[in-house]
Design a protein around this motif. Sequence first.
Motif, PDB file in Angstrom:
ATOM      1  N   UNK A 199       0.848  -1.190   0.000  1.00  0.00           N
ATOM      2  CA  UNK A 199       0.000   0.000   0.000  1.00  0.00           C
ATOM      3  C   UNK A 199       0.884   1.240   0.000  1.00  0.00           C
ATOM      4  N   UNK A 200       0.432   2.259  -0.706  1.00  0.00           N
ATOM      5  CA  UNK A 200       1.146   3.536  -0.735  1.00  0.00           C
ATOM      6  C   UNK A 200       0.133   4.668  -0.627  1.00  0.00           C
ATOM      7  N   UNK A 201       0.351   5.553   0.331  1.00  0.00           N
ATOM      8  CA  UNK A 201      -0.552   6.688   0.526  1.00  0.00           C
ATOM      9  C   UNK A 201       0.037   7.897  -0.183  1.00  0.00           C
TER      10      UNK A 201
ATOM     11  N   UNK B 199      -5.334  10.627  -7.002  1.00  0.00           N
ATOM     12  CA  UNK B 199      -5.041   9.363  -6.334  1.00  0.00           C
ATOM     13  C   UNK B 199      -4.626   9.646  -4.898  1.00  0.00           C
ATOM     14  N   UNK B 200      -5.348   9.047  -3.943  1.00  0.00           N
ATOM     15  CA  UNK B 200      -4.996   9.197  -2.530  1.00  0.00           C
ATOM     16  C   UNK B 200      -4.268   7.968  -2.005  1.00  0.00           C
ATOM     17  N   UNK B 201      -4.444   6.832  -2.694  1.00  0.00           N
ATOM     18  CA  UNK B 201      -3.785   5.599  -2.260  1.00  0.00           C
ATOM     19  C   UNK B 201      -3.689   4.645  -3.435  1.00  0.00           C
ATOM     20  N   UNK B 202      -2.603   3.879  -3.463  1.00  0.00           N
ATOM     21  CA  UNK B 202      -2.512   2.743  -4.380  1.00  0.00           C
ATOM     22  C   UNK B 202      -2.381   1.486  -3.528  1.00  0.00           C
TER      23      UNK B 202
ATOM     24  N   UNK C  71      -5.048  -1.484  -7.459  1.00  0.00           N
ATOM     25  CA  UNK C  71      -6.119  -0.498  -7.366  1.00  0.00           C
ATOM     26  C   UNK C  71      -5.587   0.881  -7.039  1.00  0.00           C
ATOM     27  N   UNK C  72      -6.415   1.860  -7.379  1.00  0.00           N
ATOM     28  CA  UNK C  72      -6.200   3.252  -7.003  1.00  0.00           C
ATOM     29  C   UNK C  72      -7.457   3.696  -6.274  1.00  0.00           C
ATOM     30  N   UNK C  73      -7.275   4.367  -5.154  1.00  0.00           N
ATOM     31  CA  UNK C  73      -8.383   5.019  -4.463  1.00  0.00           C
ATOM     32  C   UNK C  73      -8.267   6.496  -4.804  1.00  0.00           C
ATOM     33  N   UNK C  74      -9.360   7.048  -5.322  1.00  0.00           N
ATOM     34  CA  UNK C  74      -9.350   8.427  -5.804  1.00  0.00           C
ATOM     35  C   UNK C  74     -10.346   9.290  -5.039  1.00  0.00           C
ATOM     36  N   UNK C  75     -10.025  10.583  -4.946  1.00  0.00           N
ATOM     37  CA  UNK C  75     -10.965  11.513  -4.335  1.00  0.00           C
ATOM     38  C   UNK C  75     -11.899  12.060  -5.410  1.00  0.00           C
ATOM     39  N   UNK C  76     -12.814  12.917  -5.015  1.00  0.00           N
ATOM     40  CA  UNK C  76     -13.810  13.442  -5.939  1.00  0.00           C
ATOM     41  C   UNK C  76     -13.241  14.253  -7.085  1.00  0.00           C
ATOM     42  N   UNK C  77     -12.016  14.772  -6.921  1.00  0.00           N
ATOM     43  CA  UNK C  77     -11.358  15.534  -7.980  1.00  0.00           C
ATOM     44  C   UNK C  77     -10.540  14.632  -8.899  1.00  0.00           C
ATOM     45  N   UNK C  78     -10.584  13.307  -8.640  1.00  0.00           N
ATOM     46  CA  UNK C  78      -9.846  12.360  -9.470  1.00  0.00           C
ATOM     47  C   UNK C  78      -8.388  12.205  -9.089  1.00  0.00           C
TER      48      UNK C  78
END
Length: 158
Positions: A89-91, A135-138, A126-133
């Motif tokens: 995991x990477x933040x 990337x907050x985490x992989x 996976x990529x976790x994205x915020x509402x602006x697109x």
Amino acid sequence: MSRIIYFDDLTVGQRFVSEPEVVTEESIIRFARDADPQYFHIDPFTATESVFGGLIASGWQTAAATVRHLLERCGVIFAGGVVGVDATVSWKRPVRPGDRLHVEGEITSLRLSASRPERGFATFDSKTLDGAGRVVQTLQATMMINRDSSRRESPPAG
């Protein structure tokens, strides 16, 4: 509507996209009190003095939300559940109250268990994205997933 899938239903390159979910200040504080009680996760006032300049979610909360998104918000149910066996995991950026998160990911490898023919291993990037697109985490995770007993004799697609 969710559908039940097995390891045998997965293919390399198969993509999953979750429905978005808003992170609340209350959820950040609640998670942090239980799992990561640092002041920038539990106290909105003193968090303004941190390197983050305000309250942020624990990275572990973001990782847990990513798993929840995969299991509850992608429209699939893994038969018998999944068991994580490895993860990296990477933040990339802090998650703040009001951020609208969703997960985008794909299956990057599949292999049958050498010792347990009723199981296989899938690697999911996976990529976790915020509402602006942004990337907050992989997360790269390898998961053990049940095979469909009716299809066990044939190799999985992909």
